[in-house]
Design a protein around this motif. Structure first.
Motif, PDB file in Angstrom:
ATOM      1  N   GLY A 102       1.137 -11.914  -6.968  1.00 37.40           N
ATOM      2  CA  GLY A 102       1.344 -11.389  -8.205  1.00 37.40           C
ATOM      3  C   GLY A 102       2.769 -11.347  -8.461  1.00 37.40           C
ATOM      4  N   GLY A 103       3.327 -12.054  -9.470  1.00 39.92           N
ATOM      5  CA  GLY A 103       4.773 -12.528  -9.645  1.00 39.92           C
ATOM      6  C   GLY A 103       5.120 -11.448 -10.947  1.00 39.92           C
ATOM      7  N   GLY A 104       4.788 -10.308 -10.991  1.00 43.79           N
ATOM      8  CA  GLY A 104       5.368  -9.136 -11.506  1.00 43.79           C
ATOM      9  C   GLY A 104       6.442  -8.422 -11.019  1.00 43.79           C
ATOM     10  N   VAL A 105       6.858  -7.284 -11.707  1.00 37.43           N
ATOM     11  CA  VAL A 105       8.086  -6.862 -11.275  1.00 37.43           C
ATOM     12  C   VAL A 105       7.822  -6.217  -9.722  1.00 37.43           C
ATOM     13  N   ALA A 106       6.497  -5.791  -9.533  1.00 36.08           N
ATOM     14  CA  ALA A 106       6.289  -5.186  -8.113  1.00 36.08           C
ATOM     15  C   ALA A 106       6.182  -6.237  -7.287  1.00 36.08           C
ATOM     16  N   LEU A 126       2.793 -15.825  -4.509  1.00 32.37           N
ATOM     17  CA  LEU A 126       1.729 -16.486  -5.476  1.00 32.37           C
ATOM     18  C   LEU A 126       1.678 -15.808  -7.155  1.00 32.37           C
ATOM     19  N   ALA A 127       2.339 -16.687  -7.931  1.00 30.93           N
ATOM     20  CA  ALA A 127       2.167 -16.024  -9.269  1.00 30.93           C
ATOM     21  C   ALA A 127       1.264 -16.802 -10.258  1.00 30.93           C
ATOM     22  N   ARG A 128       0.258 -16.344 -10.897  1.00 29.92           N
ATOM     23  CA  ARG A 128      -0.460 -16.992 -11.767  1.00 29.92           C
ATOM     24  C   ARG A 128       0.104 -17.409 -13.032  1.00 29.92           C
ATOM     25  N   GLU A 129       1.090 -16.684 -13.530  1.00 27.83           N
ATOM     26  CA  GLU A 129       1.601 -17.379 -14.638  1.00 27.83           C
ATOM     27  C   GLU A 129       2.388 -18.648 -14.823  1.00 27.83           C
ATOM     28  N   CYS A 200      -1.101  -7.369  -8.164  1.00 26.84           N
ATOM     29  CA  CYS A 200      -1.844  -8.228  -9.224  1.00 26.84           C
ATOM     30  C   CYS A 200      -1.576  -7.405 -10.552  1.00 26.84           C
ATOM     31  N   GLY A 201      -1.138  -6.200 -10.572  1.00 22.32           N
ATOM     32  CA  GLY A 201      -0.778  -5.496 -11.818  1.00 22.32           C
ATOM     33  C   GLY A 201      -2.115  -5.050 -12.404  1.00 22.32           C
ATOM     34  N   ALA A 202      -2.022  -5.435 -14.001  1.00 18.65           N
ATOM     35  CA  ALA A 202      -2.979  -4.873 -14.588  1.00 18.65           C
ATOM     36  C   ALA A 202      -3.312  -5.458 -15.974  1.00 18.65           C
ATOM     37  N   HIS A 203      -4.656  -5.526 -16.451  1.00 21.67           N
ATOM     38  CA  HIS A 203      -4.612  -6.351 -17.829  1.00 21.67           C
ATOM     39  C   HIS A 203      -5.216  -5.277 -19.047  1.00 21.67           C
ATOM     40  N   LEU A 220      -1.291  -7.465 -25.955  1.00 25.32           N
ATOM     41  CA  LEU A 220      -0.031  -7.864 -25.403  1.00 25.32           C
ATOM     42  C   LEU A 220       0.170  -7.531 -24.090  1.00 25.32           C
ATOM     43  N   ARG A 221       0.223  -8.650 -23.134  1.00 28.29           N
ATOM     44  CA  ARG A 221       0.415  -8.201 -21.879  1.00 28.29           C
ATOM     45  C   ARG A 221       1.296  -9.472 -21.271  1.00 28.29           C
ATOM     46  N   THR A 222       1.209 -10.638 -21.729  1.00 28.02           N
ATOM     47  CA  THR A 222       2.316 -11.793 -21.141  1.00 28.02           C
ATOM     48  C   THR A 222       2.962 -12.404 -22.384  1.00 28.02           C
ATOM     49  N   LEU A 246       2.972   4.064 -26.512  1.00 29.36           N
ATOM     50  CA  LEU A 246       4.468   3.321 -26.506  1.00 29.36           C
ATOM     51  C   LEU A 246       3.761   2.073 -27.063  1.00 29.36           C
ATOM     52  N   LEU A 247       3.005   1.319 -26.365  1.00 27.26           N
ATOM     53  CA  LEU A 247       2.667  -0.181 -26.583  1.00 27.26           C
ATOM     54  C   LEU A 247       2.803  -0.419 -28.011  1.00 27.26           C
ATOM     55  N   GLY A 248       1.566   0.405 -28.470  1.00 30.78           N
ATOM     56  CA  GLY A 248       1.230   0.233 -29.841  1.00 30.78           C
ATOM     57  C   GLY A 248       2.659   0.476 -30.941  1.00 30.78           C
ATOM     58  N   SER A 334      -6.341  -1.780 -13.966  1.00 30.13           N
ATOM     59  CA  SER A 334      -5.933  -2.473 -12.787  1.00 30.13           C
ATOM     60  C   SER A 334      -6.496  -3.679 -12.630  1.00 30.13           C
ATOM     61  N   ASN A 335      -5.956  -4.611 -12.037  1.00 35.33           N
ATOM     62  CA  ASN A 335      -6.720  -5.791 -11.428  1.00 35.33           C
ATOM     63  C   ASN A 335      -6.936  -5.532 -10.210  1.00 35.33           C
ATOM     64  N   THR A 336      -8.119  -5.309  -9.804  1.00 40.03           N
ATOM     65  CA  THR A 336      -8.759  -4.939  -8.464  1.00 40.03           C
ATOM     66  C   THR A 336      -9.968  -5.782  -7.951  1.00 40.03           C
ATOM     67  N   GLY A 378       1.214   2.998 -14.042  1.00 39.80           N
ATOM     68  CA  GLY A 378       1.273   2.206 -14.990  1.00 39.80           C
ATOM     69  C   GLY A 378       2.657   2.137 -15.606  1.00 39.80           C
ATOM     70  N   ASN A 379       3.572   2.012 -14.969  1.00 43.04           N
ATOM     71  CA  ASN A 379       5.141   2.189 -15.271  1.00 43.04           C
ATOM     72  C   ASN A 379       6.040   1.340 -14.580  1.00 43.04           C
ATOM     73  N   TRP A 380       6.828   0.658 -15.262  1.00 43.60           N
ATOM     74  CA  TRP A 380       7.795  -0.334 -14.592  1.00 43.60           C
ATOM     75  C   TRP A 380       8.467   0.056 -13.493  1.00 43.60           C
ATOM     76  N   TYR A 381       9.079   1.278 -13.689  1.00 37.19           N
ATOM     77  CA  TYR A 381       9.973   1.693 -12.721  1.00 37.19           C
ATOM     78  C   TYR A 381       9.170   1.937 -11.282  1.00 37.19           C
ATOM     79  N   VAL A 382       8.054   2.843 -11.690  1.00 38.90           N
ATOM     80  CA  VAL A 382       7.151   2.894 -10.369  1.00 38.90           C
ATOM     81  C   VAL A 382       6.836   1.655  -9.617  1.00 38.90           C
ATOM     82  N   ALA A 383       6.519   0.619 -10.482  1.00 42.16           N
ATOM     83  CA  ALA A 383       5.868  -0.793  -9.878  1.00 42.16           C
ATOM     84  C   ALA A 383       7.168  -1.156  -8.962  1.00 42.16           C
ATOM     85  N   GLN A 384       8.299  -0.989  -9.545  1.00 38.47           N
ATOM     86  CA  GLN A 384       9.594  -1.651  -8.723  1.00 38.47           C
ATOM     87  C   GLN A 384       9.846  -0.761  -7.499  1.00 38.47           C
TER      88      GLN A 384
HETATM   89  C1  LIG Z   1       4.725  -5.054 -23.787  1.00 39.76           C
HETATM   90  C2  LIG Z   1       4.626  -3.979 -22.564  1.00 39.76           C
HETATM   91  C3  LIG Z   1       5.825  -3.105 -22.606  1.00 39.76           C
HETATM   92  C4  LIG Z   1       5.938  -2.338 -21.516  1.00 39.76           C
HETATM   93  N1  LIG Z   1       7.101  -1.218 -21.886  1.00 39.76           N
HETATM   94  C5  LIG Z   1       7.025  -0.304 -20.956  1.00 39.76           C
HETATM   95  C6  LIG Z   1       8.151   0.640 -20.726  1.00 39.76           C
HETATM   96  O1  LIG Z   1       8.903   0.652 -21.960  1.00 39.76           O
HETATM   97  N2  LIG Z   1       8.364   1.382 -19.807  1.00 39.76           N
HETATM   98  C7  LIG Z   1       7.446   1.218 -18.771  1.00 39.76           C
HETATM   99  O2  LIG Z   1       7.799   1.997 -17.811  1.00 39.76           O
HETATM  100  N3  LIG Z   1       6.486   0.387 -18.688  1.00 39.76           N
HETATM  101  C8  LIG Z   1       6.167  -0.402 -19.592  1.00 39.76           C
HETATM  102  N4  LIG Z   1       5.154  -1.225 -19.637  1.00 39.76           N
HETATM  103  C9  LIG Z   1       4.368  -1.364 -18.328  1.00 39.76           C
HETATM  104  C10 LIG Z   1       5.196  -2.254 -17.426  1.00 39.76           C
HETATM  105  O3  LIG Z   1       5.413  -3.374 -17.907  1.00 39.76           O
HETATM  106  C11 LIG Z   1       4.179  -2.497 -16.121  1.00 39.76           C
HETATM  107  O4  LIG Z   1       4.025  -0.822 -15.632  1.00 39.76           O
HETATM  108  C12 LIG Z   1       4.804  -3.218 -14.902  1.00 39.76           C
HETATM  109  O5  LIG Z   1       4.846  -4.552 -15.466  1.00 39.76           O
HETATM  110  C13 LIG Z   1       3.674  -3.235 -13.630  1.00 39.76           C
HETATM  111  O6  LIG Z   1       4.498  -4.333 -12.883  1.00 39.76           O
HETATM  112  P1  LIG Z   1       3.340  -4.901 -12.017  1.00 39.76           P
HETATM  113  O7  LIG Z   1       4.164  -6.105 -11.081  1.00 39.76           O
HETATM  114  O8  LIG Z   1       2.553  -4.134 -11.003  1.00 39.76           O
HETATM  115  O9  LIG Z   1       2.112  -5.766 -12.859  1.00 39.76           O
HETATM  116  P2  LIG Z   1       2.322  -6.788 -13.907  1.00 39.76           P
HETATM  117  O10 LIG Z   1       3.530  -6.687 -14.390  1.00 39.76           O
HETATM  118  O11 LIG Z   1       1.006  -6.784 -14.644  1.00 39.76           O
HETATM  119  O12 LIG Z   1       2.343  -8.105 -12.900  1.00 39.76           O
HETATM  120  C14 LIG Z   1       1.348  -8.737 -11.992  1.00 39.76           C
HETATM  121  C15 LIG Z   1       1.408 -10.098 -12.339  1.00 39.76           C
HETATM  122  O13 LIG Z   1       0.355 -10.610 -11.168  1.00 39.76           O
HETATM  123  C16 LIG Z   1      -0.343 -11.812 -11.627  1.00 39.76           C
HETATM  124  N5  LIG Z   1      -1.711 -11.973 -11.151  1.00 39.76           N
HETATM  125  C17 LIG Z   1      -2.824 -11.107 -11.096  1.00 39.76           C
HETATM  126  N6  LIG Z   1      -3.771 -11.607 -10.647  1.00 39.76           N
HETATM  127  C18 LIG Z   1      -3.334 -12.583  -9.810  1.00 39.76           C
HETATM  128  C19 LIG Z   1      -3.928 -13.683  -9.058  1.00 39.76           C
HETATM  129  N7  LIG Z   1      -5.239 -13.373  -8.678  1.00 39.76           N
HETATM  130  N8  LIG Z   1      -3.205 -14.547  -8.395  1.00 39.76           N
HETATM  131  C20 LIG Z   1      -1.926 -14.630  -8.752  1.00 39.76           C
HETATM  132  N9  LIG Z   1      -1.389 -13.984  -9.493  1.00 39.76           N
HETATM  133  C21 LIG Z   1      -2.026 -12.671 -10.203  1.00 39.76           C
HETATM  134  C22 LIG Z   1      -0.451 -11.413 -13.349  1.00 39.76           C
HETATM  135  O14 LIG Z   1      -0.542 -12.768 -13.772  1.00 39.76           O
HETATM  136  C23 LIG Z   1       0.975 -10.944 -13.541  1.00 39.76           C
HETATM  137  O15 LIG Z   1       2.070 -11.656 -13.627  1.00 39.76           O
HETATM  138  C24 LIG Z   1       5.186  -2.255 -20.851  1.00 39.76           C
HETATM  139  C25 LIG Z   1       3.918  -3.162 -20.421  1.00 39.76           C
HETATM  140  C26 LIG Z   1       4.022  -4.184 -21.587  1.00 39.76           C
HETATM  141  C27 LIG Z   1       2.962  -5.453 -21.517  1.00 39.76           C
END
Ligand SMILES: Cc1cc2nc3c(=O)[nH]c(=O)nc-3n(C[C@H](O)[C@H](O)[C@H](O)COP(=O)(O)OP(=O)(O)OC[C@H]3O[C@@H](n4cnc5c(N)ncnc54)[C@H](O)[C@@H]3O)c2cc1C
Length: 499
Positions: A102-106, A126-129, A200-203, A220-222, A246-248, A334-336, A378-384
């Motif tokens: 997962g190549g998100g912030v976590a 490993l990042a899917r995007e 792997c984040g959420a969808h 809106l996720r990517t 918030l997102l809407g 969550s992607n589980t 489900g929050n950026w700061y906690v994920a980081q």
């Molecule tokens: C438009 C938008 C606005 C937001 N605004 C806020 C905000 O203002 N404040 C806030 O706190 N939070 C906000 N969030 C939520 C925040 O972005 C998420 O909580 C945070 O991104 C979670 O990080 P993560 O790394 O856990 O997961 P993700 O960001 O979902 O990253 C997971 C990554 O793993 C990849 N992945 C999944 N499965 C696989 C696999 N099988 N193999 C390889 N890669 C895989 C995905 O493609 C993705 O790139 C917002 C979210 C969105 C979409």
């Protein structure tokens, strides 16, 4: 015997530092009887390494000697940053092969922390995007045109090579083989690991609404989703955003800025019910309408109508809201599936303990994918934050995640909002003080002379003083005996802040 220096909530795991347990858990609200002594272990290998600063507006965390000139997420200045708890980084951790899915912030935070902890470990991300990891949180600002595509990446491409992180884009994990200790990909050779981090984040969740599969319906996720929405919203088209969270709201505001004719549909009677009091929700609704977005509160979607393409949204209430595009902002899941298939314990998310280990001790999980003591943040700061801890622990550290106080400091459509703790009085034993003044809104909730929650709108300057008062159980009985107004209480916090 070591004296207790901290208390852990038996219900949610929140760790409170101090000589006595808190009156009320800021995460789940239980009383002091639910707290057990928690002796914090001084791990020989673990020592403070990094000074960390937290943006009080959006929660972004910055590592360095001083706060940044400008927050990369919400553009707040350095005076809006507060010193956060120091990150405990281990040095000289286990060498070995750590694979992060997962190549998100976590995932990025995990890789970064693992590298700091173990200079010799082999790190594979490993990042899917298709694109290098980016600020997902900034996608609505990208939609609005406030952030350019080139400003989205978390780190420049060469940063990964400099950190010796083997970033593999378009690498989607298909299966985890725990016996052979390897990750199988949809394409390419399996990737062996000694320790694995699932990030792997959420969808986006798509509710079972008839017509949700029509052309012109989006989530809106990517960054790709954002580009498709921008394309569909060109030329002042009519757009419906389903969901007044918030997102809407951010999506609606962004598309209105692009010239769209936007309507938000919300099931509840007021906006952001999880974060705002009804009065604060109404102030936000007025703000929404001032920036040109129409709002339909307390309505229920029956069907998305049209031919192959969207023509509108039919409501249970009987009328149809015409639209050429619909954005569903109806929550995330969550992607589980990888964890489930591998036999790890999964509830709503991948279940983790305080060290962010899954039911298999060499496999960690963090961010939107992880469930800690029943909580999905489900929050950026906690994920980081969790990503950093999972990365350190995967590299041989031993750092605990104790839960995060339930507080949201957000900028919604340019309006600062903050909700902390029990901001709605659940029964008559609580007392709320509410007021509006000079474009700001304050709501303070007390119980037995102690502040237990607050809602702030228009300015979050008092947020850190309010949080501290809740966490330290400050006694306000003297002040409350004088029957203050909410504004006078706010002034007290202002005094504390300037002291
Ligand atoms: C438009 C938008 C606005 C937001 N605004 C806020 C905000 O203002 N404040 C806030 O706190 N939070 C906000 N969030 C939520 C925040 O972005 C998420 O909580 C945070 O991104 C979670 O990080 P993560 O790394 O856990 O997961 P993700 O960001 O979902 O990253 C997971 C990554 O793993 C990849 N992945 C999944 N499965 C696989 C696999 N099988 N193999 C390889 N890669 C895989 C995905 O493609 C993705 O790139 C917002 C979210 C969105 C979409």
């Amino acid at each position: 015997m070591t004296a207790p220096n901290a208390w852990r909530c038996n219900v949610c795991g929140y760790v409170h530092r101090g000589d006595a347990p808190p009156e009320c858990c800021p995460v789940c609200g239980v009383g002091p009887a639910e707290f057990a002594e928690h002796v914090e272990k001084a791990e020989a290998a673990v020592k403070p390494a990094v000074r960390r600063w937290r943006c009080t507006v959006c929660g972004y965390e910055h590592d360095g000697d001083r706060p940044p000139e400008s927050c990369p997420l919400c553009a707040a200045g350095p005076d809006q940053f507060e010193a956060a708890e120091e990150v405990q980084a281990a040095r000289g951790g286990t060498a070995g092969r750590i694979v992060i899915v997962g190549g998100g912030v976590a995932g990025v935070a995990a890789a970064e922390a693992a590298r700091r902890t173990s200079p010799d470990a082999t790190l594979v991300l490993l990042a899917r995007e298709q694109r290098i990891p980016y600020y997902r949180i900034n996608l609505t600002r990208y939609l609005a045109g406030d952030v350019k595509r080139e400003e989205l990446p978390i780190h420049p491409k060469n940063w990964y090579a400099e950190q010796r992180i083997d970033l593999r884009l378009r690498a989607e994990a298909a299966r985890i083989d725990l016996e052979k200790r390897r990750v199988e990909l949809h394409e390419g050779d399996p990737v062996p690991f000694d320790r694995l981090v699932l990030a792997c984040g959420a969808h986006a969740f798509v509710p079972p609404i008839a017509g949700a599969d029509k052309t012109g319906v989006f989530t809106l996720r990517t960054d790709g989703d954002a580009d498709r929405i921008l394309e569909a919203a060109r030329g002042g088209r009519r757009i419906v955003c389903v969901g007044g969270g918030l997102l809407g709201l951010e999506t609606a505001g962004a598309l209105a800025r692009r010239g769209g004719d936007v309507t938000v549909l919300e099931t509840y009677g007021h906006l952001m019910p999880a974060q705002l009091t009804p009065r604060a929700g109404r102030i936000l609704a007025d703000h929404l309408q001032r920036i040109g977005v129409k709002l339909r509160p307390a309505v229920h979607v029956k069907e998305i109508v049209g031919g192959a393409s969207v023509a509108g949204v039919l409501l249970e209430e009987g009328d149809t809201v015409p639209a050429e595009a619909v954005v569903l902002a109806t929550g995330v899941r969550s992607n589980t599936h990888l964890a489930r298939q591998a036999g790890l314990t999964v509830q709503k998310g991948v279940v983790v303990d305080h060290l962010l280990r899954t039911s298999q001790p060499d496999v960690f999980a963090a961010g939107d994918a992880a469930e800690h003591l029943g909580v999905l943040y489900g929050n950026w700061y906690v994920a980081q934050f969790q990503g950093g801890i999972a990365g350190m622990n995967a590299a041989g550290g031993r750092v605990e995640f104790g839960g995060i106080p339930r507080s949201h400091t957000l900028k919604v459509l340019g309006l600062d909002t903050c909700s902390i703790g029990q901001f709605l009085p659940p029964d008559g034993s609580y007392r709320a003080y509410e007021c509006e003044a000079d474009g700001r809104y304050f709501n303070f909730v007390f119980r037995d002379g102690r502040l237990v929650g607050a809602n702030l709108l228009g300015s979050t300057a008092l947020a850190s003083a309010v949080k501290k008062a809740i966490e330290s159980k400050t006694d306000f009985s003297g002040l409350l005996a004088q029957h203050p107004t909410a504004l006078q209480i706010a002034e007290q916090f202002q005094v504390r802040l300037s002291a």
